[in-house]
Design an enzyme around this catalytic site. Structure first.
Site, short mmCIF file in Angstrom:
data_model
loop_
_atom_site.label_atom_id
_atom_site.label_comp_id
_atom_site.label_asym_id
_atom_site.label_seq_id
_atom_site.Cartn_x
_atom_site.Cartn_y
_atom_site.Cartn_z
N ASP A 179 0.86 -1.19 0.00
CA ASP A 179 0.00 0.00 0.00
C ASP A 179 0.89 1.23 0.00
OD1 ASP A 179 -2.30 -1.45 -0.03
OD2 ASP A 179 -2.54 -1.43 2.15
N ASP A 181 -14.01 -5.79 -4.51
CA ASP A 181 -14.11 -5.92 -3.06
C ASP A 181 -15.51 -6.45 -2.78
OD1 ASP A 181 -11.58 -4.90 -2.69
OD2 ASP A 181 -12.26 -2.83 -2.44
#
Lengths: 250, 190
Positions: free
Chosen positions: A11, A130
């Protein structure tokens, strides 16, 4: 035999890996390039970089970072976060990304998938889903999991394939961060429903979770972040284990 | 100097980056003279065959490739464009290799994406190169006389081909870690 892929995910925020990562043996733990190089040495099969801030101001920083990564890394890497146009993709590909990952913008504008696929080839389009199990069904969420959509996960996966995606990165929000294992049921359902490769993501906590997802679904890749960043499961240890368990691994 | 042919294909800079890591000088160009003056030529490729072929023709790059006497390396779509014909966009290609390119039947995941092996290897391109390499493709070149390495996914296909000064790999050496670097190095030192 095609090998199953082990994919660490980094990330990125303001050109750095986000705080809290404490990679043993690397001084500057916040430098994504150092982390990436380390993962390559350890035998990672691909890398995924997600720009979690993804604002316009950070875009230039990200492009520079992608250029630096591309110079250093001799395995494929995917860049995602805040991509909403063919122009965005063009910049990232020119900077050296091999693939881009799109999520919310694909839901908002599904034609973006075909536009990118036409210009850069389907192999370059990873669509991230997601998904969350709620009210007895798996549904698609966007905006980093904050916003529900009416889309049903399997149906959306089929649509993505039709539109020209080359791959699906499927993250179960129910499992993410729990370290209780990948969501076998939905990963299996999606990987049976489409003919493009699936990367399973969310929930890996122990080595056996990777074995479980590769044995019980048609996913060809397993993605994780914290267990690699914190050195809980070093990639070489994971790969040795999977080889012993007769999973096809590089 | 290694000329990397510039056309409307992606990932051209990946090839140059790999050469930089190996310490070789290269130039990305669509200038026919620059290409034919180079010691080696690389035809990289990620993209769609019919538009790639059209682009090569528009710039006279197809003829430049055919006239080349120095070592030429085609990568991925580059290999497919060096074949006779591809089902992708029903495209007539460069006909360096007398081979057809076909679409994988949907018997397994397509694209064939990830690390796979190569076997039945012949030739100097693969000296000291052992292990898996990175593939990503939905079309494949059939196995023929010019095949120098094979891979099996859904069915056997040409992982690498060679004829005279023309070399080609279906996989991406520039993205295939140490094994790929060795293969690129072998090509650069031909």
């Amino acid at each position: 035999m095609l090998k199953k892929r082990i994919i660490p995910c980094l990330d990125i925020k303001d050109g750095r890996t986000v705080k809290g990562i404490n990679f043993v043996g690397i001084r500057d733990a916040g430098d994504p390039i150092e982390l990436a190089k380390r993962y390559v040495e350890q035998g990672a099969d691909e890398l995924v970089f997600l720009d979690i801030t993804a604002t316009i101001e950070n875009r230039a920083t990200l492009i520079e970072l992608v250029k630096e990564i591309a110079l250093e890394i001799n395995i494929p890497f995917t860049v995602g976060g805040g991509i909403s146009s063919v122009e965005d993709v063009s910049k990232l590909i020119k900077a050296g990304a091999d693939k881009v990952s799109i999520n919310s913008s694909a839901v908002k504008n599904p034609q973006l998938i075909s536009a990118i696929s036409k210009q850069f080839g389907s192999q370059c389009v990873v669509v991230a889903i997601d998904t969350k199990y709620e009210d007895n069904e798996w549904k698609v969420f966007v905006h980093g999991g904050r916003t529900p959509t009416p889309l049903k996960t399997v149906e959306w996966a089929k649509e993505i394939e039709q539109l020209g995606a080359g791959e699906i990165l499927l993250t179960s929000m129910n499992n993410d961060g729990t370290k209780t294992g990948f969501a076998i049921d939905i990963t299996n359902e999606v990987s049976q429903a489409v003919n493009i490769p699936i990367i399973a993501s969310g929930g890996a906590g122990i080595k056996a979770h990777f074995k479980e997802v590769f044995e019980n679904t048609a996913a060809t890749g397993g993605l994780a972040a914290s267990i690699f960043h914190y050195g809980e499961i070093p990639i070489p240890v994971l790969k040795d284990y999977l080889k012993t368990e007769k999973i096809e691994i590089r | 100097m290694i000329a990397i042919i510039k056309y409307n294909a992606g990932n051209i800079s990946s090839v140059q980056n790999a050469l930089i890591r190996l310490g070789y000088q290269s130039i990305i160009t669509d200038n026919v003279n620059e290409i034919l003056d180079a010691d080696k030529i690389i035809l990289p490729g990620v993209g769609e065959a019919s538009s790639a072929m059209r682009h090569l023709k528009e710039k006279g790059l197809d003829q430049a490739i055919l006239r080349a006497t120095q070592p030429v390396l085609g990568i991925c779509l580059g290999l497919q464009l060096m074949c006779d014909f591809t089902e992708e966009g029903n495209t007539k290609c460069l006909s360096i290799f007398n081979t057809q390119v076909k679409k994988f039947p949907p018997k397994d995941k397509v694209p064939h994406m990830g690390w796979n092996n190569f076997s039945e290897v012949k030739g100097e391109l693969f000296k000291n190169a052992k292990g898996d390499v990175y593939y990503v493709h939905s079309y494949y070149a059939e196995v023929s006389k010019e095949t120098v390495a094979t891979c099996n996914y859904i069915q056997p296909f040409s992982s690498a081909m060679q004829k005279n000064n023309f070399y080609a790999t279906q996989f991406h050496p520039e993205k295939s870690a140490d094994v790929g670097e060795q293969i690129l190095k072998n090509f650069c030192t031909l």
